[in-house]
Write an enzyme that holds these catalytic residues in place. Structure first.
Site, PDB file in Angstrom:
ATOM      1  N   GLY A  12       9.777   5.184  -5.064  1.00 16.93           N
ATOM      2  CA  GLY A  12       8.906   4.329  -5.837  1.00 16.93           C
ATOM      3  C   GLY A  12       9.534   2.964  -5.955  1.00 16.93           C
ATOM      4  O   GLY A  12       8.848   1.986  -6.219  1.00 16.93           O
ATOM      5  N   GLY A  16       4.679   0.037  -5.943  1.00 19.59           N
ATOM      6  CA  GLY A  16       3.906   0.596  -7.041  1.00 19.59           C
ATOM      7  C   GLY A  16       4.637   0.759  -8.356  1.00 19.59           C
ATOM      8  O   GLY A  16       5.419  -0.085  -8.785  1.00 19.59           O
ATOM      9  N   TYR A 163      -3.143  18.024  -3.724  1.00 15.23           N
ATOM     10  CA  TYR A 163      -2.459  17.049  -4.593  1.00 15.23           C
ATOM     11  C   TYR A 163      -2.362  17.583  -6.028  1.00 15.23           C
ATOM     12  O   TYR A 163      -1.295  17.548  -6.644  1.00 15.23           O
ATOM     13  CB  TYR A 163      -3.219  15.719  -4.562  1.00 15.23           C
TER      14      TYR A 163
END
Ligand SMILES: NC(=O)c1ccc[n+]([C@@H]2O[C@H](COP(=O)([O-])OP(=O)(O)OC[C@H]3O[C@@H](n4cnc5c(N)ncnc54)[C@H](OP(=O)(O)O)[C@@H]3O)[C@@H](O)[C@H]2O)c1
Length: 279
Positions: A12, A16, A163
């Protein structure tokens, strides 16, 4: 406030929510390590994080969560170099994609859950030595649309459901981790960051991306806001009494009853150990 940070940031860090978390913690004086699979994107992000935080103690290391061997190599290198680990943030994540990891796990389950599971386990010793330490794992409120199927943990049919299952696994993982770490000075939290206008649509077609641009502009929050609950769990006083909890909007949030079942959390932990080859 925790006094000394040696933040490990999973991927990350280069985009983002993760990049904004890295900036926020670097601004608070943390030594920030972002772990990324693409060295160029990582180097660019490091430059940006340094520039925005005026903290030169930011670096990147190579990590591909879609490959168990690469995770083991990363941990070996990390443990050789770094004597402390105060905060581990399992941020990296794949959205709904029908793909497979190098070890033949469904991409979502492999990266979002198994990758973090192995990585956290290999770093647990250093986290215990650095106690009080914290582990934060990004999940998603979409967890509630699916349950785990232990006959088919590697489910890879409908991308959205894949997901949701991986994000439900993040919640069970955090609960069992918190239970195992009780009394050892290591606490764990799962975080729903909100619906965030990040780079996650890059895995999809141009048409879908254009459509999502409009939706995200209207309904999603910027990445800085998405990072807030993660930063809260990383640094705020008073969260350690909530180890194992699911956080949203900077506070513990309710879970659906099926997502709080300790026997499922334990079963997933044991199944994950077998899948990644932990003794
Ligand atoms: N955005 C939302 O609305 C939302 C909502 C709920 C939860 N979340 C969760 O928040 C977390 C961060 O997502 P985001 O929204 O910030 O998305 P993002 O901008 O796409 O960031 C995802 C990060 O994960 C990394 N990554 C993906 N596969 C990897 C791998 N195999 N090895 C190492 N790193 C890998 C990506 O690296 P590359 O740049 O190399 O691809 C990227 O840095 C994810 O866990 C996501 O599930 C997001």
């Amino acid at each position: 406030m925790l006094h000394l940070f040696n933040l490990l940031h999973l991927s990350g860090g280069n985009s983002g929510i993760g990049k904004e978390t890295a900036v926020a913690l670097a601004l608070r004086g943390a030594r920030v390590i972002i772990a990324c699979r693409d060295p160029e994107r990582a180097a660019k992000a490091v430059r940006e994080i340094k520039m925005r935080s005026h903290n030169m103690n930011v670096l990147h290391m190579h990590l591909d969560l879609a490959n168990l061997r690469a995770i083991r190599e990363f941990c070996k290198a990390f443990l050789q170099k770094e004597k402390r680990l105060d905060i581990l943030i399992n941020n990296a994540g794949m959205p709904s994609v029908l793909d497979w990891t190098d070890d033949n796990f469904s991409m979502c389950f492999g990266v979002n859950h198994l990758g973090h599971f192995l990585l956290t386990n290999l770093l647990l010793g250093r986290l215990k030595e650095s106690a009080p330490s914290r582990i934060i794992t990004l999940t998603c409120s979409n967890y509630k649309y699916q349950k785990l199927d232990f006959q088919d943990l590697n489910y890879n049919l409908l991308p959205f459901f894949t997901y949701c299952r991986s994000k439900l696994a993040n919640i069970y993982f955090t609960q069992e981790l918190a239970r195992l770490m009780e009394g050892k000075g290591v606490t764990a939290y799962s975080v729903h960051p909100g619906y965030v206008s990040s780079a996650w649509t890059c895995h999809y077609s141009i048409l879908f991306r254009m459509l999502m641009q409009v939706v995200m502009f209207m309904f999603f929050v910027p990445c800085e806001l998405g990072a807030q609950t993660v930063v809260h769990c990383a640094v705020a006083d008073g969260v350690t009494q909530h180890s194992g909890c699911y956080f949203s909007d900077c506070r513990p949030a309710a879970l659906r009853p099926f997502a709080k079942d300790p026997s499922v959390a334990k079963k997933l932990w044991e199944a994950s150990e077998r899948l990644v080859g932990l003794p």
